[in-house]
Enzyme design. Structure first.
Site, short mmCIF file in Angstrom:
data_model
loop_
_atom_site.label_atom_id
_atom_site.label_comp_id
_atom_site.label_asym_id
_atom_site.label_seq_id
_atom_site.Cartn_x
_atom_site.Cartn_y
_atom_site.Cartn_z
N CYS A 189 0.79 -1.11 0.00
CA CYS A 189 0.06 -0.07 -0.07
C CYS A 189 0.88 1.36 -0.02
O CYS A 189 0.35 2.18 -0.25
CB CYS A 189 -1.11 -0.04 1.13
SG CYS A 189 -2.08 -1.42 1.34
N HIS A 227 -2.82 6.87 2.16
CA HIS A 227 -3.60 5.56 1.63
C HIS A 227 -4.98 5.42 2.37
O HIS A 227 -4.96 5.53 3.39
CB HIS A 227 -2.60 4.41 2.09
CG HIS A 227 -3.11 3.18 1.88
ND1 HIS A 227 -3.91 2.61 0.98
CD2 HIS A 227 -3.20 2.01 2.84
CE1 HIS A 227 -4.23 1.57 0.89
NE2 HIS A 227 -3.82 1.15 2.20
N ASN A 231 -10.65 -0.20 0.07
CA ASN A 231 -8.90 0.04 -0.05
C ASN A 231 -8.49 -0.77 -1.32
O ASN A 231 -8.36 -1.93 -1.37
CB ASN A 231 -8.66 -0.76 1.38
CG ASN A 231 -7.15 -0.75 1.58
OD1 ASN A 231 -6.26 -0.76 0.67
ND2 ASN A 231 -6.74 -1.05 2.65
O1 UT7 Z 1 -4.05 -1.37 3.76
C1 UT7 Z 1 -3.27 -2.28 4.47
C2 UT7 Z 1 -3.36 -1.55 5.82
N1 UT7 Z 1 -4.46 -2.23 6.39
C3 UT7 Z 1 -5.13 -1.48 7.39
O2 UT7 Z 1 -4.65 -0.30 7.83
C4 UT7 Z 1 -6.12 -2.12 8.16
C5 UT7 Z 1 -6.06 -1.69 9.68
N2 UT7 Z 1 -7.31 -2.33 10.46
C6 UT7 Z 1 -8.46 -2.00 10.47
O3 UT7 Z 1 -8.80 -1.35 9.48
C7 UT7 Z 1 -9.44 -2.75 11.14
O4 UT7 Z 1 -8.70 -3.45 12.50
C8 UT7 Z 1 -10.32 -3.69 10.49
C9 UT7 Z 1 -11.46 -3.01 9.70
C10 UT7 Z 1 -9.68 -4.71 9.91
C11 UT7 Z 1 -11.22 -4.32 11.49
O5 UT7 Z 1 -12.04 -3.37 12.38
P1 UT7 Z 1 -11.79 -3.33 14.10
O6 UT7 Z 1 -12.67 -2.36 14.61
O7 UT7 Z 1 -10.50 -3.57 14.46
O8 UT7 Z 1 -12.79 -4.93 14.41
P2 UT7 Z 1 -12.06 -6.29 15.16
O9 UT7 Z 1 -11.12 -6.79 14.14
O10 UT7 Z 1 -11.69 -5.79 16.49
O11 UT7 Z 1 -13.19 -6.96 15.20
C12 UT7 Z 1 -14.31 -6.30 16.11
C13 UT7 Z 1 -15.60 -7.46 16.03
C14 UT7 Z 1 -15.22 -9.25 16.13
O12 UT7 Z 1 -16.19 -9.44 16.70
P3 UT7 Z 1 -16.18 -10.10 18.29
O13 UT7 Z 1 -14.90 -10.95 18.46
O14 UT7 Z 1 -15.91 -8.65 19.13
O15 UT7 Z 1 -17.29 -10.68 18.54
C15 UT7 Z 1 -14.93 -9.38 14.63
O16 UT7 Z 1 -15.41 -10.75 14.73
O17 UT7 Z 1 -16.09 -7.20 14.62
C16 UT7 Z 1 -16.17 -8.63 14.04
N3 UT7 Z 1 -15.93 -8.32 12.57
C17 UT7 Z 1 -17.14 -8.06 11.88
N4 UT7 Z 1 -18.39 -7.78 12.28
C18 UT7 Z 1 -19.33 -7.67 11.26
C19 UT7 Z 1 -14.83 -8.32 12.03
N5 UT7 Z 1 -15.27 -8.12 10.64
C20 UT7 Z 1 -16.56 -7.92 10.81
C21 UT7 Z 1 -17.61 -7.93 9.64
N6 UT7 Z 1 -18.85 -7.47 9.82
N7 UT7 Z 1 -17.37 -7.43 8.28
#
Ligand code: UT7
Length: 327
Positions: free
Chosen positions: A124, A253, A283
């Site tokens: 990225c 990005h 993204n």
């Molecule tokens: O481009 C390359 C660089 N990449 C990045 O910069 C990505 C950086 N990270 C992020 O943008 C975020 O961490 C994500 C968008 C990937 C995830 O968001 P988050 O707020 O960190 O969510 P999380 O991974 O902490 O998950 C929270 C909850 C989990 O459920 P539990 O364990 O709390 O019950 C996940 O299973 O959200 C759940 N979850 C979803 N729920 C609904 C994960 N993905 C989804 C989804 N829809 N699509």
């Protein structure tokens, strides 16, 4: 011959961007479309990532197709002809195959004959790396006009049953034409790059092998991006001699709107317009910055001569930032 020293190339005093181009695949995929196949919702995706819809390439739309469309548009907007381009760089982490590279194919499609051509993978951060190396090539005299393209077909590396990644990544290509600054009194149109990497975090975003899909430790990347990158961005401003309060825009990005807003707050440029292309583009890795720049230029959101801060970051882990002047 004898004892004559080897000659050097004549370089340019600086390099600048002459034009952008950023067409996207036609197919729009909404959050509701994805929610129809995996357990997610429009509300979750908008609030956690900031995406409302994204573009996904059609089955017959290759990476080279998208890269050539973007490159052709930038070339047309630059007023140059194909014969003026002597180097083509395609930043991508999703090539169709390891060989041949995408750059040579794209150059031939655009009628650019026998340029230097290579692909560059800094994920990225790829567009910022490619822009820096293009600028260096122009200043060193190894190229006069460079076509720089960021292109990704991430949809072919995403597990469409994995809700933690399939909602984020998308397809697209954006391009810029880089050429010399001819007036030595004029500032460089592409400022010094600040770049770096940390292979110790390599496993945080990865595609393990050719049979695997993209996986990422979202929270670890989120923490890193929102705590480690604003000093990199500020350093790029310092090296360019541009105070953050003088920036017309900040174009990072397009990883996650919450990351973008957090970094923007820490840079100290409240007047700067912050790119939010992710809302409708998703993204697109190395394509996200040139796509955002194209759109902001087309809409008149950034104007000729204005200073814009770019910041690429992602897998590697790799990052790069520089200040550019809008063509
Ligand atoms: O481009 C390359 C660089 N990449 C990045 O910069 C990505 C950086 N990270 C992020 O943008 C975020 O961490 C994500 C968008 C990937 C995830 O968001 P988050 O707020 O960190 O969510 P999380 O991974 O902490 O998950 C929270 C909850 C989990 O459920 P539990 O364990 O709390 O019950 C996940 O299973 O959200 C759940 N979850 C979803 N729920 C609904 C994960 N993905 C989804 C989804 N829809 N699509």
């Amino acid at each position: 011959m004898g004892n004559d020293p080897m000659r050097r190339n004549e370089g340019a005093p600086g390099a600048r961007i002459l034009a952008f181009g950023g067409p996207q695949p036609a197919r729009v995929v909404t959050n509701d479309d994805i929610a129809a196949t995996v357990d997610t919702s429009d509300e979750w995706i908008r609030s956690r990532v900031g995406i409302a819809s994204r573009r996904i390439a059609g089955p017959d739309e290759s990476l080279a197709d998208m890269a050539a469309a973007a490159g052709g548009k930038a070339l047309a907007a630059s007023g140059l002809s194909a014969a003026d381009i002597d180097l083509v760089i395609v930043a991508t982490c999703t090539p169709e195959a390891p060989i041949p590279n995408t750059a040579a194919t794209v150059a031939t499609r655009l009628g650019i004959l026998a340029p230097g051509a290579y692909d560059l993978n800094a994920a990225c951060a790829g567009f910022c790396y490619a822009l820096a190396t293009a600028s260096d090539a122009v200043r060193a005299g190894t190229a006069r006009h460079v076509l720089v393209i960021g292109a990704e077909k991430l949809s072919q590396w995403v597990d469409w049953t994995d809700r933690s990644t399939c909602i984020i990544f998308a397809d697209g290509a954006g391009a810029a034409v880089v050429g010399p600054v001819t007036d030595p009194q004029a500032g460089p149109g592409i400022g010094p790059v600040v770049w770096g990497s940390d292979g110790g975090m390599a496993d945080k975003i990865a595609i393990a092998d050719r049979n695997s899909f993209i996986v990422q430790e979202g929270q670890a990347v989120f923490r890193w991006a929102t705590t480690a990158l604003h000093p990199v961005a500020r350093k790029a401003c310092e090296l360019a001699g541009v105070d953050p309060t003088e920036l017309a825009a900040f174009v990072p990005h397009q990883a996650n709107l919450r990351i973008i807003e957090a970094i923007a707050r820490k840079i100290g440029a409240p007047q700067a317009r912050v790119a939010d292309d992710i809302v409708h583009a998703g993204n697109t890795s190395s394509a996200s910055i040139p796509l955002a720049l194209s759109r902001m230029t087309e809409r008149g959101e950034i104007g000729s001569g204005e200073a814009v801060l770019l910041l690429g970051f992602g897998a590697g882990i790799s990052y790069a930032a520089q200040v550019i002047t809008v063509p």
